[in-house]
Design a protein around this motif. Structure first.
Motif, PDB file in Angstrom:
ATOM      1  N   ALA A  74      32.465 -54.677 -13.293  1.00 52.63           N
ATOM      2  CA  ALA A  74      32.170 -56.098 -13.498  1.00 52.63           C
ATOM      3  C   ALA A  74      32.837 -56.967 -12.443  1.00 52.63           C
ATOM      4  O   ALA A  74      33.890 -56.623 -11.913  1.00 52.63           O
ATOM      5  N   ALA A  75      32.199 -58.080 -12.160  1.00 57.98           N
ATOM      6  CA  ALA A  75      32.767 -59.111 -11.299  1.00 57.98           C
ATOM      7  C   ALA A  75      32.401 -60.451 -11.914  1.00 57.98           C
ATOM      8  O   ALA A  75      31.382 -60.577 -12.602  1.00 57.98           O
ATOM      9  N   ARG A  76      33.221 -61.444 -11.660  1.00 58.30           N
ATOM     10  CA  ARG A  76      32.997 -62.782 -12.226  1.00 58.30           C
ATOM     11  C   ARG A  76      33.168 -63.818 -11.136  1.00 58.30           C
ATOM     12  O   ARG A  76      34.038 -63.700 -10.284  1.00 58.30           O
ATOM     13  N   PRO A 125      22.612 -55.529 -10.875  1.00 53.77           N
ATOM     14  CA  PRO A 125      23.517 -55.826 -11.992  1.00 53.77           C
ATOM     15  C   PRO A 125      22.908 -56.783 -13.013  1.00 53.77           C
ATOM     16  O   PRO A 125      22.056 -57.606 -12.682  1.00 53.77           O
ATOM     17  N   ASN A 126      23.370 -56.656 -14.233  1.00 53.47           N
ATOM     18  CA  ASN A 126      23.044 -57.648 -15.248  1.00 53.47           C
ATOM     19  C   ASN A 126      23.901 -58.876 -14.974  1.00 53.47           C
ATOM     20  O   ASN A 126      24.992 -58.769 -14.419  1.00 53.47           O
ATOM     21  N   PHE A 127      23.415 -60.041 -15.376  1.00 53.74           N
ATOM     22  CA  PHE A 127      24.220 -61.240 -15.206  1.00 53.74           C
ATOM     23  C   PHE A 127      24.169 -62.064 -16.480  1.00 53.74           C
ATOM     24  O   PHE A 127      23.220 -61.982 -17.256  1.00 53.74           O
ATOM     25  N   ARG A 128      25.246 -62.842 -16.689  1.00 56.70           N
ATOM     26  CA  ARG A 128      25.341 -63.660 -17.891  1.00 56.70           C
ATOM     27  C   ARG A 128      26.124 -64.923 -17.567  1.00 56.70           C
ATOM     28  O   ARG A 128      27.178 -64.869 -16.945  1.00 56.70           O
ATOM     29  N   THR A 149      31.246 -70.058 -15.579  1.00 59.20           N
ATOM     30  CA  THR A 149      31.451 -68.711 -15.036  1.00 59.20           C
ATOM     31  C   THR A 149      30.160 -67.916 -15.174  1.00 59.20           C
ATOM     32  O   THR A 149      29.341 -68.179 -16.048  1.00 59.20           O
ATOM     33  N   MET A 150      30.022 -66.940 -14.289  1.00 61.90           N
ATOM     34  CA  MET A 150      28.937 -65.962 -14.372  1.00 61.90           C
ATOM     35  C   MET A 150      29.554 -64.590 -14.256  1.00 61.90           C
ATOM     36  O   MET A 150      30.392 -64.352 -13.381  1.00 61.90           O
ATOM     37  N   ASP A 151      29.141 -63.698 -15.137  1.00 56.09           N
ATOM     38  CA  ASP A 151      29.594 -62.310 -15.095  1.00 56.09           C
ATOM     39  C   ASP A 151      28.461 -61.432 -14.594  1.00 56.09           C
ATOM     40  O   ASP A 151      27.307 -61.601 -14.994  1.00 56.09           O
ATOM     41  N   PHE A 152      28.821 -60.499 -13.737  1.00 53.50           N
ATOM     42  CA  PHE A 152      27.877 -59.504 -13.235  1.00 53.50           C
ATOM     43  C   PHE A 152      28.399 -58.142 -13.655  1.00 53.50           C
ATOM     44  O   PHE A 152      29.577 -57.833 -13.446  1.00 53.50           O
ATOM     45  N   THR A 153      27.543 -57.330 -14.260  1.00 54.36           N
ATOM     46  CA  THR A 153      27.981 -56.026 -14.758  1.00 54.36           C
ATOM     47  C   THR A 153      26.986 -54.937 -14.391  1.00 54.36           C
ATOM     48  O   THR A 153      25.775 -55.170 -14.347  1.00 54.36           O
ATOM     49  N   ASP A 184      28.760 -48.226  -5.094  1.00 56.26           N
ATOM     50  CA  ASP A 184      27.474 -48.915  -5.127  1.00 56.26           C
ATOM     51  C   ASP A 184      27.467 -50.025  -6.184  1.00 56.26           C
ATOM     52  O   ASP A 184      26.988 -51.135  -5.929  1.00 56.26           O
ATOM     53  N   ALA A 185      27.997 -49.740  -7.363  1.00 59.25           N
ATOM     54  CA  ALA A 185      28.048 -50.754  -8.424  1.00 59.25           C
ATOM     55  C   ALA A 185      28.926 -51.929  -7.997  1.00 59.25           C
ATOM     56  O   ALA A 185      28.571 -53.092  -8.207  1.00 59.25           O
ATOM     57  N   LEU A 186      30.065 -51.634  -7.380  1.00 56.78           N
ATOM     58  CA  LEU A 186      30.938 -52.699  -6.902  1.00 56.78           C
ATOM     59  C   LEU A 186      30.232 -53.518  -5.827  1.00 56.78           C
ATOM     60  O   LEU A 186      30.242 -54.755  -5.861  1.00 56.78           O
TER      61      LEU A 186
END
Length: 144
Positions: free
Chosen positions: A62-64, A99-102, A111-115, A130-132
């Motif tokens: 995840a990243a935010r 990635p999914n985002f929220r 904020t937005m989260d990417f997972t 790759d995910a990172l």
């Protein structure tokens, strides 16, 4: 080497962090997490890899991104139609990203989260990288 257990996943990710030169910042683990590793990418973007208890055989990278007050004020200054158009364009731009985002708030997001979820049977160094990378690209797209 295939990962079959939570302990093997934790050891694998811990080694990946060390091999990549990422420092794992100390973070507390809640009852909803088996483990959590947090670091900063080479581009200076923070990220976290967690093992949620609700996913028995998967980890989440995840990243935010957080909006600064200047951007929040700019969003608040838009009328309803302009805000809706802006958020729709942002969502369209992210729609084809892996990635999914929220958003934390559908009206004025701060904020937005990417997972990106990786199941144990696919957990490799390449998949973690790759995910990172995909999460970081979404952070950069949103920031720009």
């Amino acid at each position: 080497m295939p990962v079959n257990t939570v302990d093997e996943a934790r050891i694998f990710i811990e080694r990946w962090f060390k091999d990549r030169g990422y420092e794992n910042s100390a973070t507390s683990v809640s009852e909803n997490l088996e483990f959590q590793f947090s670091g900063v990418s080479d581009l200076g973007i923070g990220f976290t890899i967690i093992k949620p208890t609700r996913l028995p055989r998967a980890v989440v990278v995840a990243a935010r991104i957080a909006a600064v007050q200047f951007h929040i004020d700019a969003l608040k200054s838009l009328n309803d139609d302009e805000l809706e158009d802006f958020l729709w364009e942002l969502k369209k731009g992210l729609l084809l990203a892996s990635p999914n985002f929220r958003f934390d708030n559908p009206t004025i997001p701060t904020t937005m989260d990417f997972t990106k979820e990786i199941s144990f049977d696919e957990l490799t160094e390449g998949r973690l990288h790759d995910a990172l990378d995909q999460n970081i690209r979404c952070v950069l797209y949103t920031a720009w």
